[in-house]
Design an enzyme around this catalytic site. Structure first.
Site, PDB file in Angstrom:
ATOM      1  N   ASP A  70       0.808  -1.224   0.000  1.00 22.37           N
ATOM      2  CA  ASP A  70       0.000   0.000   0.000  1.00 22.37           C
ATOM      3  C   ASP A  70       0.836   1.267   0.000  1.00 22.37           C
ATOM      4  O   ASP A  70       0.281   2.371   0.079  1.00 22.37           O
ATOM      5  CB  ASP A  70      -0.940   0.002   1.210  1.00 22.37           C
ATOM      6  CG  ASP A  70      -2.094  -0.971   1.047  1.00 22.37           C
ATOM      7  OD1 ASP A  70      -2.415  -1.312  -0.099  1.00 22.37           O
ATOM      8  OD2 ASP A  70      -2.667  -1.398   2.070  1.00 22.37           O
ATOM      9  N   ARG A  95       0.149  -1.831   7.673  1.00 27.05           N
ATOM     10  CA  ARG A  95       0.732  -0.620   7.092  1.00 27.05           C
ATOM     11  C   ARG A  95       1.699   0.105   8.035  1.00 27.05           C
ATOM     12  O   ARG A  95       2.290   1.117   7.643  1.00 27.05           O
ATOM     13  CB  ARG A  95      -0.382   0.341   6.655  1.00 27.05           C
ATOM     14  CG  ARG A  95      -1.334  -0.239   5.628  1.00 27.05           C
ATOM     15  CD  ARG A  95      -2.162   0.842   4.952  1.00 27.05           C
ATOM     16  NE  ARG A  95      -1.334   1.737   4.150  1.00 27.05           N
ATOM     17  CZ  ARG A  95      -1.804   2.791   3.483  1.00 27.05           C
ATOM     18  NH1 ARG A  95      -3.078   3.091   3.542  1.00 27.05           N
ATOM     19  NH2 ARG A  95      -0.992   3.561   2.774  1.00 27.05           N
ATOM     20  N   ARG A 141     -10.331   5.592  10.811  1.00 20.35           N
ATOM     21  CA  ARG A 141      -8.887   5.430  10.926  1.00 20.35           C
ATOM     22  C   ARG A 141      -8.304   6.411  11.957  1.00 20.35           C
ATOM     23  O   ARG A 141      -7.806   5.997  12.993  1.00 20.35           O
ATOM     24  CB  ARG A 141      -8.212   5.642   9.559  1.00 20.35           C
ATOM     25  CG  ARG A 141      -8.652   4.642   8.482  1.00 20.35           C
ATOM     26  CD  ARG A 141      -8.125   3.233   8.724  1.00 20.35           C
ATOM     27  NE  ARG A 141      -8.504   2.305   7.679  1.00 20.35           N
ATOM     28  CZ  ARG A 141      -7.811   2.116   6.564  1.00 20.35           C
ATOM     29  NH1 ARG A 141      -6.706   2.781   6.335  1.00 20.35           N
ATOM     30  NH2 ARG A 141      -8.231   1.236   5.656  1.00 20.35           N
ATOM     31  N   HIS A 170     -11.638   7.140   4.598  1.00 20.04           N
ATOM     32  CA  HIS A 170     -10.729   8.271   4.699  1.00 20.04           C
ATOM     33  C   HIS A 170     -11.440   9.519   4.181  1.00 20.04           C
ATOM     34  O   HIS A 170     -12.256   9.447   3.260  1.00 20.04           O
ATOM     35  CB  HIS A 170      -9.484   8.057   3.831  1.00 20.04           C
ATOM     36  CG  HIS A 170      -8.366   7.319   4.502  1.00 20.04           C
ATOM     37  ND1 HIS A 170      -7.408   6.635   3.788  1.00 20.04           N
ATOM     38  CD2 HIS A 170      -8.025   7.182   5.809  1.00 20.04           C
ATOM     39  CE1 HIS A 170      -6.542   6.097   4.622  1.00 20.04           C
ATOM     40  NE2 HIS A 170      -6.897   6.415   5.856  1.00 20.04           N
ATOM     41  N   CYS A 266      -5.035   9.528  -3.329  1.00 26.14           N
ATOM     42  CA  CYS A 266      -4.312   8.564  -2.492  1.00 26.14           C
ATOM     43  C   CYS A 266      -2.865   8.386  -2.965  1.00 26.14           C
ATOM     44  O   CYS A 266      -1.976   8.154  -2.153  1.00 26.14           O
ATOM     45  CB  CYS A 266      -5.014   7.212  -2.510  1.00 26.14           C
ATOM     46  SG  CYS A 266      -6.600   7.173  -1.650  1.00 26.14           S
TER      47      CYS A 266
END
Length: 282
Positions: A70, A95, A141, A170, A266
């Site tokens: 990612d 992550r 998150r 997000h 992103c």
């Protein structure tokens, strides 16, 4: 009548999806059972990188790390305002190791004010910078405590916004900054709690609002230089409204990266210099 718009040159940080794959699921878009074409993901990413350069922007590249698929979503690695870097602290263990790779890059490239955060935040995934505010998502998150940490570090008002739709986990999947010199945004109202929708209406009464189809195509995961708005070509319903406001929409295909739950924004971390330095470059 369309407003007169002006593009300003930007500096971005991107990371190649050379190691991109979907072997776990940490958002509703990720399905390990769905095959990923990594060479196609790289080709689509390179088209985005080359597009930015053709528009006059500078693109720096962060080396991808094997085992961190990612990392291509470089916007999650930090938030940069006035040359000050607030690093990320990831919510999911898959992550976590990305954070150090990002901070190492900033320290090696001359950023003097770099903070390793105490509270969970995923960079520009949940922080959006306008002329007057730092908008801050929460609910899936980022920790609400990260909002105060960002306000103290950047010295800018931080406005918390509650996300309620897991598909928009997000902030950058539900809201895009169109003009960061004039507090102009577009967003998808159902992604936010009723109170946060009211906050957005009060702060941005003339904002462009997206419909469900364009939001599902990640049309809010967009990058603007004040004139050109780069967004997924599948979000076709946003092109006309953007043109009516004087913007120039530029559609791109990042369909392979959408399998990981990301698109244009992103993949794009903005390296915001202090305003006086940025104005010298114009």
């Amino acid at each position: 009548m369309a407003l007169s718009r002006r593009a300003t040159p930007r500096r971005y940080l991107m990371c190649s999806p050379r190691h991109f794959e979907v072997t776990y699921s940490i958002n509703p878009w990720m399905d390990p059972g769905k095959p990923v074409d990594t060479p196609l993901a790289v080709a689509q990413w390179e088209q985005l990188r080359d597009l930015y350069r053709s528009l006059g922007h500078t693109v720096e590249e962060l080396a991808p790390v094997p085992g961190l698929p990612d990392m291509v979503f470089a916007a999650n690695g930090a938030t940069v305002v006035d040359g000050r870097v607030l690093g990320a602290r990831f919510a999911h263990r898959e992550r976590v190791d990305e954070a150090a790779a990002h901070l190492d890059w900033y320290r090696a490239h001359g950023f003097a004010h770099v903070r390793e955060p105490v509270h969970v935040n995923e960079g520009e995934g949940d922080f959006a910078v306008t002329a007057s505010y730092v908008l801050a998502g929460r609910g899936f998150r980022a920790s609400p405590l990260s909002h105060g940490e960002a306000q103290e570090f950047f010295g800018r008002p931080v406005i918390g916004l509650e996300l309620v739709d897991p598909r928009h986990y997000h902030l950058d999947t539900a809201l895009a900054v169109l003009d960061d010199s004039a507090d102009e945004v577009m967003y998808y109202p159902p992604a936010f709690s009723p109170g946060s929708r009211e906050v957005l209406r009060r702060l941005f009464p003339d904002a462009l609002t997206a419909g469900a189809e364009d939001a599902a195509a990640f049309g809010l995961n967009a990058v603007s230089d004040g004139l050109r708005v780069v967004l997924p070509q599948a979000a076709a319903g946003l092109f006309g409204p953007l043109r009516e406001r004087g913007f120039e929409p530029v559609g791109v295909d990042l369909s392979e990266l959408l399998k990981g739950g990301g698109s244009v924004k992103c993949c794009t971390q903005e390296l915001r210099e202090p305003r006086d330095l940025r104005e010298l470059r114009l």
